[in-house]
Design a protein around this motif. Structure first.
Motif, PDB file in Angstrom:
ATOM      1  N   ASP A   1      36.647  20.310  14.100  1.00 35.04           N
ATOM      2  CA  ASP A   1      37.730  20.605  13.081  1.00 35.04           C
ATOM      3  C   ASP A   1      37.352  21.591  11.628  1.00 35.04           C
ATOM      4  N   LEU A   2      36.183  20.290  11.407  1.00 38.00           N
ATOM      5  CA  LEU A   2      35.563  19.915  10.148  1.00 38.00           C
ATOM      6  C   LEU A   2      33.913  19.447  10.259  1.00 38.00           C
ATOM      7  N   ALA A   3      33.133  19.800   9.145  1.00 33.36           N
ATOM      8  CA  ALA A   3      31.855  19.471   8.706  1.00 33.36           C
ATOM      9  C   ALA A   3      31.566  19.298   7.606  1.00 33.36           C
ATOM     10  N   VAL A   4      31.721  17.596   7.306  1.00 33.81           N
ATOM     11  CA  VAL A   4      31.120  17.470   5.604  1.00 33.81           C
ATOM     12  C   VAL A   4      29.750  17.259   5.905  1.00 33.81           C
ATOM     13  N   PHE A   5      29.390  17.732   5.114  1.00 35.00           N
ATOM     14  CA  PHE A   5      27.468  17.246   4.971  1.00 35.00           C
ATOM     15  C   PHE A   5      27.539  16.240   4.261  1.00 35.00           C
ATOM     16  N   LYS A   6      26.619  15.769   4.394  1.00 35.46           N
ATOM     17  CA  LYS A   6      26.359  14.166   3.558  1.00 35.46           C
ATOM     18  C   LYS A   6      24.658  13.807   3.486  1.00 35.46           C
ATOM     19  N   SER A   7      23.930  14.175   4.339  1.00 32.25           N
ATOM     20  CA  SER A   7      22.735  13.271   4.273  1.00 32.25           C
ATOM     21  C   SER A   7      21.845  14.307   4.882  1.00 32.25           C
ATOM     22  N   PRO A   8      21.910  15.830   4.869  1.00 25.84           N
ATOM     23  CA  PRO A   8      20.901  17.108   5.584  1.00 25.84           C
ATOM     24  C   PRO A   8      19.746  17.036   4.733  1.00 25.84           C
ATOM     25  N   TRP A   9      18.802  15.393   4.561  1.00 23.48           N
ATOM     26  CA  TRP A   9      17.609  15.445   3.892  1.00 23.48           C
ATOM     27  C   TRP A   9      16.550  16.460   3.911  1.00 23.48           C
ATOM     28  N   ASP A  10      15.987  16.636   5.463  1.00 26.66           N
ATOM     29  CA  ASP A  10      15.140  17.579   5.721  1.00 26.66           C
ATOM     30  C   ASP A  10      15.201  19.229   5.352  1.00 26.66           C
ATOM     31  N   TYR A  11      16.819  19.753   5.016  1.00 23.65           N
ATOM     32  CA  TYR A  11      16.742  21.184   4.808  1.00 23.65           C
ATOM     33  C   TYR A  11      15.896  21.933   3.859  1.00 23.65           C
ATOM     34  N   PHE A  12      15.488  21.490   3.382  1.00 20.25           N
ATOM     35  CA  PHE A  12      14.056  22.010   2.262  1.00 20.25           C
ATOM     36  C   PHE A  12      12.651  21.884   3.170  1.00 20.25           C
ATOM     37  N   ASP A  13      12.645  21.204   4.083  1.00 19.52           N
ATOM     38  CA  ASP A  13      11.301  21.567   4.825  1.00 19.52           C
ATOM     39  C   ASP A  13      12.013  22.623   6.116  1.00 19.52           C
ATOM     40  N   LYS A  14      13.067  22.429   6.608  1.00 15.06           N
ATOM     41  CA  LYS A  14      13.029  23.981   7.555  1.00 15.06           C
ATOM     42  C   LYS A  14      13.836  24.652   7.060  1.00 15.06           C
ATOM     43  N   PHE A  15      13.547  25.063   5.339  1.00 14.12           N
ATOM     44  CA  PHE A  15      14.751  26.001   4.973  1.00 14.12           C
ATOM     45  C   PHE A  15      15.954  27.419   5.831  1.00 14.12           C
ATOM     46  N   PRO A  16      14.009  28.231   6.371  1.00 17.89           N
ATOM     47  CA  PRO A  16      15.094  29.154   7.394  1.00 17.89           C
ATOM     48  C   PRO A  16      15.857  29.201   8.728  1.00 17.89           C
ATOM     49  N   GLU A  17      15.177  27.402   8.899  1.00 17.71           N
ATOM     50  CA  GLU A  17      15.853  27.300  10.225  1.00 17.71           C
ATOM     51  C   GLU A  17      17.700  26.579   9.730  1.00 17.71           C
ATOM     52  N   PHE A  18      17.636  25.735   8.129  1.00 17.28           N
ATOM     53  CA  PHE A  18      18.856  25.683   7.265  1.00 17.28           C
ATOM     54  C   PHE A  18      19.419  27.145   7.629  1.00 17.28           C
ATOM     55  N   CYS A  19      19.409  27.854   7.042  1.00 11.68           N
ATOM     56  CA  CYS A  19      19.793  29.037   6.963  1.00 11.68           C
ATOM     57  C   CYS A  19      20.828  29.928   7.902  1.00 11.68           C
TER      58      CYS A  19
END
Length: 297
Positions: A52-70
């Protein structure tokens, strides 16, 4: 309500989960009756539709995989899953261009210039513009001081090939080196659902400009000075509406808190530095769970 605490694959490389901030937070929320599961945002096996809800806490590699993250953000939005912080805020905050929007809104930031992708490197004007003898160069999409470096006037020609190579891939920012980092430290103010929780000073080790602990930085819990807290609160009120958490990082110039980062994606929350921090987080989460209908994403 079923919740996912969003992290990344390598969180387990830091040792037992129970010893990390994520583990401590999971234990606390579970003890309060929250149905929450730790999930890696990049794991294709996760059934996000069950939450029901996703809480962002530590997706610390998002900037290494930015297109995939988007692309993952797009999928979460298409599934109609609510997130904290909101996906629109995550998108905005993922790129440090946002600093220029904060400045345009009339709030003080560390002086910042944009180095656009594919443009010629000309750092010399910024030394006089910022009245500094050292510049900090950093990517617009980054974290943990990745590809962040300091340049003196005498080193401009030496670093030019490196910077030109980096600018082929993405935009960068140029900022003056702020001596306050060495003299006093970088302030961090933590807010949960817009309410102040706790603050600290982060100090770089001698001879460095990076305050992260893995570069030798240290943290020092503080009582929040009233004038600085009021300025941090203004930034949160204007740019972090509806956010479970916000961390305002800045340096003090005169009596002014100049923003270095407004952390709304995956900041370390320093929950161990204040006795009420975990409870403050929990209360904010409950408020947001109750206030917003689960059908809203």
């Amino acid at each position: 309500m079923k919740l996912a605490l969003v992290t990344y694959e390598a969180i387990h490389s830091y040792g037992a989960l129970s010893g990390s901030e994520d583990g401590v937070l999971m234990d606390y929320l579970t003890s309060k009756g929250i149905d929450i599961t730790l999930e890696d945002w990049h794991d294709p096996a996760v059934n996000w539709a069950q939450y029901d809800l996703a809480v962002f806490k530590s997706p610390w590699d998002y900037f290494d995989k930015f297109p995939e993250f988007c692309a993952w953000l797009d999928r979460m939005e298409a599934l109609g899953i609510r997130t904290l912080n909101p996906i629109s805020t995550i998108r905005w905050n993922a790129d440090k261009h946002y600093l220029l929007e904060v400045e345009k809104a009339g709030l003080p930031i560390v002086p910042t210039a944009l180095l656009k992708r594919g443009t010629a490197v000309a750092l010399e004007p910024y030394f006089s513009q910022f009245q500094t003898d050292k510049l900090i160069i950093k990517p617009c999409v980054s974290g943990g001081a990745k590809n962040t470096f300091i340049v003196s006037m005498s080193e401009v020609e030496e670093v030019k090939p490196k910077l030109e190579e980096l600018l082929r891939a993405e935009d960068y920012l140029a900022q003056p080196f702020m001596p306050q980092i060495q003299d006093e430290g970088e302030w961090s103010f933590l807010f949960f659902n817009g309410q102040y929780s706790h603050c600290l000073l982060k100090s770089a080790k001698d001879g460095d400009f990076r305050v992260q602990h893995f570069f030798g930085g240290t943290i020092h819990p503080q009582e929040a000075p009233a004038n600085l807290l009021a300025q941090a609160q203004t930034m949160v009120n204007q740019f972090a509406e509806g956010c479970l958490y916000a961390r305002v990082d800045g340096v003090v110039v005169g009596e002014e808190l100049q923003l270095m980062e407004l952390e709304l994606i995956e900041p370390f929350l320093y929950l161990h530095t204040h006795p009420d921090a975990l409870e403050n987080y929990y209360q904010a989460l409950v408020q947001l769970m109750e206030e917003v209908p689960s059908s809203v994403s």
